[in-house]
Design an enzyme around this catalytic site. Structure first.
Site, PDB file in Angstrom:
ATOM      1  N   ARG A  52      29.170  52.156  52.257  1.00 38.59           N
ATOM      2  CA  ARG A  52      28.296  52.829  51.536  1.00 38.59           C
ATOM      3  C   ARG A  52      27.016  52.122  50.891  1.00 38.59           C
ATOM      4  NH1 ARG A  52      30.780  54.087  46.375  1.00 38.59           N
ATOM      5  NH2 ARG A  52      29.085  52.743  45.479  1.00 38.59           N
ATOM      6  N   HIS A  94      34.146  56.317  48.172  1.00 35.51           N
ATOM      7  CA  HIS A  94      34.722  55.212  47.334  1.00 35.51           C
ATOM      8  C   HIS A  94      35.954  54.360  48.041  1.00 35.51           C
ATOM      9  CE1 HIS A  94      36.284  53.362  43.387  1.00 35.51           C
ATOM     10  NE2 HIS A  94      34.978  53.086  43.318  1.00 35.51           N
ATOM     11  N   TYR A 110      34.451  61.607  43.480  1.00 32.15           N
ATOM     12  CA  TYR A 110      34.456  60.281  44.305  1.00 32.15           C
ATOM     13  C   TYR A 110      35.481  60.500  45.314  1.00 32.15           C
ATOM     14  CZ  TYR A 110      32.196  57.311  40.611  1.00 32.15           C
ATOM     15  OH  TYR A 110      31.364  56.904  39.696  1.00 32.15           O
ATOM     16  N   HIS A 112      41.213  44.732  38.925  1.00 29.36           N
ATOM     17  CA  HIS A 112      40.596  45.978  39.280  1.00 29.36           C
ATOM     18  C   HIS A 112      41.570  46.720  40.297  1.00 29.36           C
ATOM     19  CE1 HIS A 112      37.557  47.787  42.068  1.00 29.36           C
ATOM     20  NE2 HIS A 112      37.009  48.316  40.917  1.00 29.36           N
ATOM     21  N   ARG A 138      38.679  52.092  34.592  1.00 27.93           N
ATOM     22  CA  ARG A 138      37.990  53.142  33.930  1.00 27.93           C
ATOM     23  C   ARG A 138      38.686  54.475  33.936  1.00 27.93           C
ATOM     24  NH1 ARG A 138      32.788  50.688  34.263  1.00 27.93           N
ATOM     25  NH2 ARG A 138      32.467  49.293  36.109  1.00 27.93           N
ATOM     26  N   ASN A 153      21.040  54.659  38.635  1.00 28.71           N
ATOM     27  CA  ASN A 153      21.187  53.497  39.487  1.00 28.71           C
ATOM     28  C   ASN A 153      20.227  52.474  39.171  1.00 28.71           C
ATOM     29  OD1 ASN A 153      23.597  54.828  40.720  1.00 28.71           O
ATOM     30  ND2 ASN A 153      22.419  55.342  42.665  1.00 28.71           N
TER      31      ASN A 153
END
Length: 693
Positions: A554, A582, A461, A428, A368, A49
């Site tokens: 989150r 997520h 996730y 997205h 992704r 991260n």
């Protein structure tokens, strides 16, 4: 006097809020109730991260500082103030990181698992590592001399290397480097002992710089600006320009240098002179560099007993009996909650459609998908089989550009119609539509999700998947795909809500409507991040009218809770645990739909710079499922953190009772699965017995 809701005092800084999120990740590494490698996993995540934060966010702030831009957001902190606060926070947090690492290593040692430098190995271990060095490492690495005729080399982003100081036979000091390529393992293994590769290379460095005496050395690592800037309007060949952008990542401005504590001062000066970095951006560690590579140890199958038990996602009714998935969706809409419920139905949805001769068209977006994608493989087969396959592959998905380029080319080679994103916007949205011929009619089937079409990440996730054959939803989906494949710059849908045009106004409208119920109003928003000032101000206004608001955010949250007269009725929580939270779920008690799921976070980039979808969940039993999940998370007393007015987060503790929503959901779904298996078995046995009679 009315409150000024644009006052900087009502907002936390975005970057500092992100750092608080990573602090909560690091806190998991300190949790002694977790197995040692589970704790080490969180150190690896923390490090990865932080790498991305420096490559993108810190690099961006440095660029703003260089451009002399003062105010960057509603909190009014200047780039200089933000950079100073970031450096102060990270340098202070380093002590926590190092103490956590040492605690984990102590715990691992009790299980006979160690990390040791080459000099601390036994003679037998040294012989084994020596053989491996000369067989596997020596032929790959190269010595790099640095002097008047050998300039300091270019170091790619996230390069890991050794800086060395030598003495020749005449007593002259020489400097050199040995780069450690990523293709080499981070640790060499001798049983349950893991040996950092840099300690091995260091020991045998005189084999590479023959005839020189080694005086001192230090491992180091560099981080560069990795944000890709592409002028899309000027791109004749977008794929070619993107490929150049990926290459340019390794040429970005240096933003961080990591070194080992106690490094030779003259060697440090040698490095900093060539790298030209600010002293604030130099970090000295007492623990191994490149924390993300601790996954090498965490992922060892032989050490699986030192992590939390792996949960196997379950396939529940109506998808559990291997019958036709499309017939099941026709009977009723289905909502899945991953990873508790398996991602397999989504893969089957695409794979079965690709094999069915009655399938006419397959359309979907890919953001992704991972390196080995059964979904893309199925799309390729379908296209080769003559089906109409249309895929939008978002080439601008950060750090997945190279992988997406590969899949885009493979799909295009197979004959699929591939769209490489939309100029000026990232796509997205997560949507897939299958159209089949059924007799003389066409039937469409739709999947809408909150997460990526990636079976691997779907296991770690939490996300939601929604299947429907609703006519209005499918008509909207068809119109959506026409919109992204054609020239239209705007489209309006009947049931699905899309960004950049409609999600933000719709959310603000929903917040305002709920606030009209004053004290009886109730809103729950679950997202990864809350940054958008207009959404925040709408929530402040709702709170001021008495509406109760629960936020499960989150990561970044720039809204400030518990401000007298402004956000008294707003509570903000963050859930950090085994799974990465997520899904985006938006609940409004008095709205006719009540629940919405979305791919869009509550950030300007999602709401005004991306194409996103928000889906109303209209079936009462599915609304109930969502409300139960949200209710459970708001009762969590193990993984839930509460944001205080000061900007600090405090872990929620509720008496002696421990409520871990991840554990409870695993157990709950397993019970449903076991019952379904038992009922199915009993049904089959009865049929068998009946047949015998």
């Amino acid at each position: 006097m009315p409150k000024d809701l644009t006052s900087p005092d009502l907002y936390f800084n975005r970057e500092l809020s992100w750092l608080k999120f990573n602090t909560r990740v690091l806190a998991q590494a300190k949790d002694s109730s977790l197995p040692p490698l589970e704790r080490m996993k969180f150190i690896a995540i923390y490090g990865t991260n932080l790498d991305e934060f420096y490559m993108i966010r810190v690099a961006g702030l440095k660029a703003l500082f260089k451009a002399r831009i003062q105010e960057t957001a509603i909190d009014k902190m200047t780039p200089t103030e933000q950079l100073e606060a970031i450096h102060k926070t990270l340098h202070r947090e380093q002590r926590t990181l190092e103490s956590s690492y040492k605690e984990i290593m102590k715990d691992l040692k009790s299980h006979n698992v160690t990390i040791k430098g080459y000099p601390k190995l036994s003679d037998r271990q040294k012989e084994i590592i020596k053989d491996e060095f000369f067989e596997q490492i020596y032929p790959v690495i190269m010595p790099i001399a640095i002097d008047a005729t050998h300039p300091f080399p270019h170091l790619n982003n996230l390069s890991f290397a050794l800086a060395l100081k030598f003495e020749d036979r005449k007593g002259n000091i020489k400097h050199g480097l040995i780069r450690i390529p990523r293709i080499l393992p981070r640790f060499l293994e001798v049983g349950h002992c893991f040996v950092p590769i840099e300690s091995v290379v260091d020991h045998f460095s005189t084999e590479l710089f023959s005839g020189f005496k080694r005086v001192s050395s230090t491992p180091f690592r560099v981080t560069r600006n990795a944000d890709i800037e592409i002028e899309e309007e000027e791109a004749d060949d977008f794929m070619e320009m993107l490929e150049e952008g990926i290459r340019s990542r390794n040429r970005g401005t240096l933003v961080r240098l990591e070194l080992m504590e106690g490094a030779d001062e003259e060697l440090v000066e040698f490095l900093t002179t060539h790298l030209k970095l600010d002293s604030h951006d130099i970090y000295y560690y007492k623990i191994p560099l490149n924390l993300g590579t601790l996954w090498h140890i965490v992922g060892q199958k032989k050490l699986a007993h030192l992590t939390l038990p792996t949960y196997t996602p379950k396939t529940l009714p109506p998808f559990d009996d291997n019958s036709d998935i499309f017939e099941a969706i026709e009977k009723k809409d289905v909502l899945l909650y991953h990873p508790y419920e398996s991602f397999d139905p989504i893969v089957n949805f695409i794979e079965e459609a690709s094999k069915d001769p009655n399938t006419l068209s397959m359309r979907m977006t890919l953001y992704r998908v991972g390196k080995n994608s059964p979904i893309v493989d199925a799309l390729i087969r379908a296209s080769q089989d003559g089906k109409q396959v249309t895929v939008l592959v978002e080439l601008k998905a950060r750090f997945d550009e190279e992988n997406n380029l590969h899949w885009a080319k493979a799909l295009e080679d197979a004959g699929a119609h591939v769209i490489y994103g939309i100029t000026g916007l990232k796509v997205h949205a997560k949507i897939a539509q299958i159209t089949k011929r059924k007799g003389s009619k066409l039937q469409s089937y739709l999947h809408l999700g909150t997460g990526n079409y990636n079976p691997t990440t779907s296991r770690i996730y939490t996300d939601m998947s929604y299947f429907t054959t609703k006519k209005e939803f499918n008509q909207d989906a068809t119109k959506f795909f026409h919109f992204i494949t054609g020239f239209s710059d705007h489209t309006t849908l009947k049931r699905l809500i899309i960004a950049p045009t409609d999600i933000k106004p719709k959310l603000i409208s929903l917040i305002e409507e709920e606030s009209s119920h004053k004290e009886k109003g109730f809103i729950i928003l679950k997202a990864n991040s809350l940054v958008d000032p207009d959404i925040i101000q709408a929530l402040y206004k709702a709170s001021m009218k008495g509406c109760k608001i629960e936020l499960i955010i989150r990561g970044i949250c720039t809204l400030k809770p518990a401000v007298d007269g402004v956000s008294d009725n707003i509570s903000v929580y963050s859930i950090i645990g085994k799974y990465l939270e997520h899904p985006r779920i938006y609940y409004f008690k008095h709205d006719k739909n009540e629940c919405y799921i979305s791919s869009a976070d509550l950030m300007p980039r999602n709401l005004i710079r991306r194409i996103e979808i928000m889906t109303p969940i209209v079936e009462p039993h599915l609304q109930k499922k969502i409300k139960q999940i949200l209710s459970l998370q708001l009762q969590d007393s193990k993984l839930r953190w509460k944001l205080k007015n000061s900007g600090e987060y405090k872990q929620v503790k509720q008496g002696d009772k421990i409520v871990n929503n991840h554990d409870i959901l695993e157990e709950f779904v397993t019970k449903i699965y076991d019952k379904a298996q038992k009922d199915s078995s009993e049904y089959i046995n009865k049929r068998v017995l009946k047949g015998k009679k």
